[in-house]
Design a protein around this motif. Sequence first.
Motif, PDB file in Angstrom:
ATOM      1  N   ASP A 206       1.053  -1.686   0.398  1.00 17.37           N
ATOM      2  CA  ASP A 206      -0.100  -0.021  -0.153  1.00 17.37           C
ATOM      3  C   ASP A 206       0.431   1.478   0.065  1.00 17.37           C
ATOM      4  OD1 ASP A 206      -1.982  -1.377  -0.306  1.00 17.37           O
ATOM      5  OD2 ASP A 206      -2.163  -1.234   1.709  1.00 17.37           O
ATOM      6  N   GLU A 207       1.612   1.365   0.299  1.00 17.97           N
ATOM      7  CA  GLU A 207       2.685   2.551   0.512  1.00 17.97           C
ATOM      8  C   GLU A 207       3.775   2.688  -1.014  1.00 17.97           C
ATOM      9  OE1 GLU A 207       5.713   1.965   4.413  1.00 17.97           O
ATOM     10  OE2 GLU A 207       4.000   2.226   5.632  1.00 17.97           O
ATOM     11  N   THR A 208       3.880   1.205  -1.114  1.00 18.42           N
ATOM     12  CA  THR A 208       4.444   1.536  -2.356  1.00 18.42           C
ATOM     13  C   THR A 208       3.727   1.938  -3.203  1.00 18.42           C
ATOM     14  OG1 THR A 208       5.899  -0.456  -1.516  1.00 18.42           O
ATOM     15  CG2 THR A 208       5.941   0.560  -4.229  1.00 18.42           C
ATOM     16  N   LYS A 209       2.307   1.450  -3.886  1.00 22.31           N
ATOM     17  CA  LYS A 209       1.592   1.667  -4.188  1.00 22.31           C
ATOM     18  C   LYS A 209       1.106   3.781  -4.270  1.00 22.31           C
ATOM     19  CE  LYS A 209      -3.304   1.043  -6.209  1.00 22.31           C
ATOM     20  NZ  LYS A 209      -4.592   0.821  -6.032  1.00 22.31           N
ATOM     21  N   LYS A 210       1.087   4.054  -2.649  1.00 20.94           N
ATOM     22  CA  LYS A 210       0.775   5.288  -2.346  1.00 20.94           C
ATOM     23  C   LYS A 210       1.443   6.415  -3.509  1.00 20.94           C
ATOM     24  CE  LYS A 210      -0.762   8.536   1.529  1.00 20.94           C
ATOM     25  NZ  LYS A 210      -0.433   8.518   2.575  1.00 20.94           N
ATOM     26  N   ALA A 211       3.148   5.574  -3.474  1.00 24.16           N
ATOM     27  CA  ALA A 211       3.528   6.730  -3.352  1.00 24.16           C
ATOM     28  C   ALA A 211       4.341   6.736  -5.050  1.00 24.16           C
ATOM     29  CB  ALA A 211       5.556   6.077  -2.639  1.00 24.16           C
ATOM     30  N   PHE A 212       4.151   5.629  -5.503  1.00 25.42           N
ATOM     31  CA  PHE A 212       4.118   5.977  -7.088  1.00 25.42           C
ATOM     32  C   PHE A 212       2.991   6.760  -7.147  1.00 25.42           C
ATOM     33  CE2 PHE A 212       2.660   3.522 -11.066  1.00 25.42           C
ATOM     34  CZ  PHE A 212       3.881   3.431 -11.642  1.00 25.42           C
ATOM     35  N   ASP A 213       1.760   6.865  -7.013  1.00 24.17           N
ATOM     36  CA  ASP A 213       0.180   7.783  -6.716  1.00 24.17           C
ATOM     37  C   ASP A 213       0.969   8.853  -7.493  1.00 24.17           C
ATOM     38  OD1 ASP A 213      -0.450   5.139  -8.364  1.00 24.17           O
ATOM     39  OD2 ASP A 213      -2.440   5.128  -6.034  1.00 24.17           O
ATOM     40  N   GLU A 214       1.166   8.883  -6.033  1.00 20.21           N
ATOM     41  CA  GLU A 214       2.931  10.304  -5.849  1.00 20.21           C
ATOM     42  C   GLU A 214       2.881  11.139  -6.363  1.00 20.21           C
ATOM     43  OE1 GLU A 214       2.896  10.906  -2.275  1.00 20.21           O
ATOM     44  OE2 GLU A 214       2.446  10.290  -0.766  1.00 20.21           O
ATOM     45  N   THR A 215       3.769   9.587  -7.628  1.00 19.56           N
ATOM     46  CA  THR A 215       4.880  10.197  -7.884  1.00 19.56           C
ATOM     47  C   THR A 215       3.856  10.141  -9.251  1.00 19.56           C
ATOM     48  OG1 THR A 215       7.326   8.992  -6.799  1.00 19.56           O
ATOM     49  CG2 THR A 215       7.114   9.617  -9.308  1.00 19.56           C
ATOM     50  N   GLU A 216       3.275   9.807  -9.748  1.00 23.30           N
ATOM     51  CA  GLU A 216       2.547   9.929 -10.776  1.00 23.30           C
ATOM     52  C   GLU A 216       2.468  11.014 -10.881  1.00 23.30           C
ATOM     53  OE1 GLU A 216      -0.303   7.021 -11.876  1.00 23.30           O
ATOM     54  OE2 GLU A 216       1.122   5.822 -12.961  1.00 23.30           O
ATOM     55  N   SER A 217       1.161  11.556  -9.710  1.00 22.07           N
ATOM     56  CA  SER A 217       0.510  12.570  -9.944  1.00 22.07           C
ATOM     57  C   SER A 217       1.303  13.957  -9.849  1.00 22.07           C
ATOM     58  CB  SER A 217      -0.596  13.249  -8.587  1.00 22.07           C
ATOM     59  OG  SER A 217       0.244  13.228  -6.966  1.00 22.07           O
TER      60      SER A 217
END
Length: 150
Positions: free
Chosen positions: A135-146
């Motif tokens: 979940d943390e990795t997905k969140k970090a990935f989403d933040e980087t994408e945004s």
Amino acid sequence: MANFERNSFESDKRDDGIHAKDFVIGAVTGAIIGSLAALLFTPKSGREFRQDLNDQAFTLRDKTDHIRSQAVLKGNELSSTVKDKTSTISRKVSEQSVDLVKKVKNLKPADGDVENPIDELFQQDSQSEIQRKLDETKKAFDETESKLGH
């Protein structure tokens, strides 16, 4: 009721041992007293009397030595038998305990659950830890994408 019968049997067993012992002691004592009485009441000269007394003493000593040697022999046989039985029992108990340990190790739960509840707790903790990191990795990935503007 069974306890009473067992106690009665055990006390009878002890009584038989005591009676047998008392009988042997009584028989030996009676034989000695009977021999002395026969020697004292038989009309003999002093020399004959002393000779008979010595003969009886040697006979008694020989019989005592024979009984002692028989007792030692029986004691040794009994000791050997007890050692053999003890080693046999010890070996059987050891074999059975090894078999029991093998059976316990080979037991598998019927419903496919984790074998040990403690292992299950650790597995749940590790699964939740893995899920949290995903979940943390997905969140970090989403933040980087945004941030990149996709």
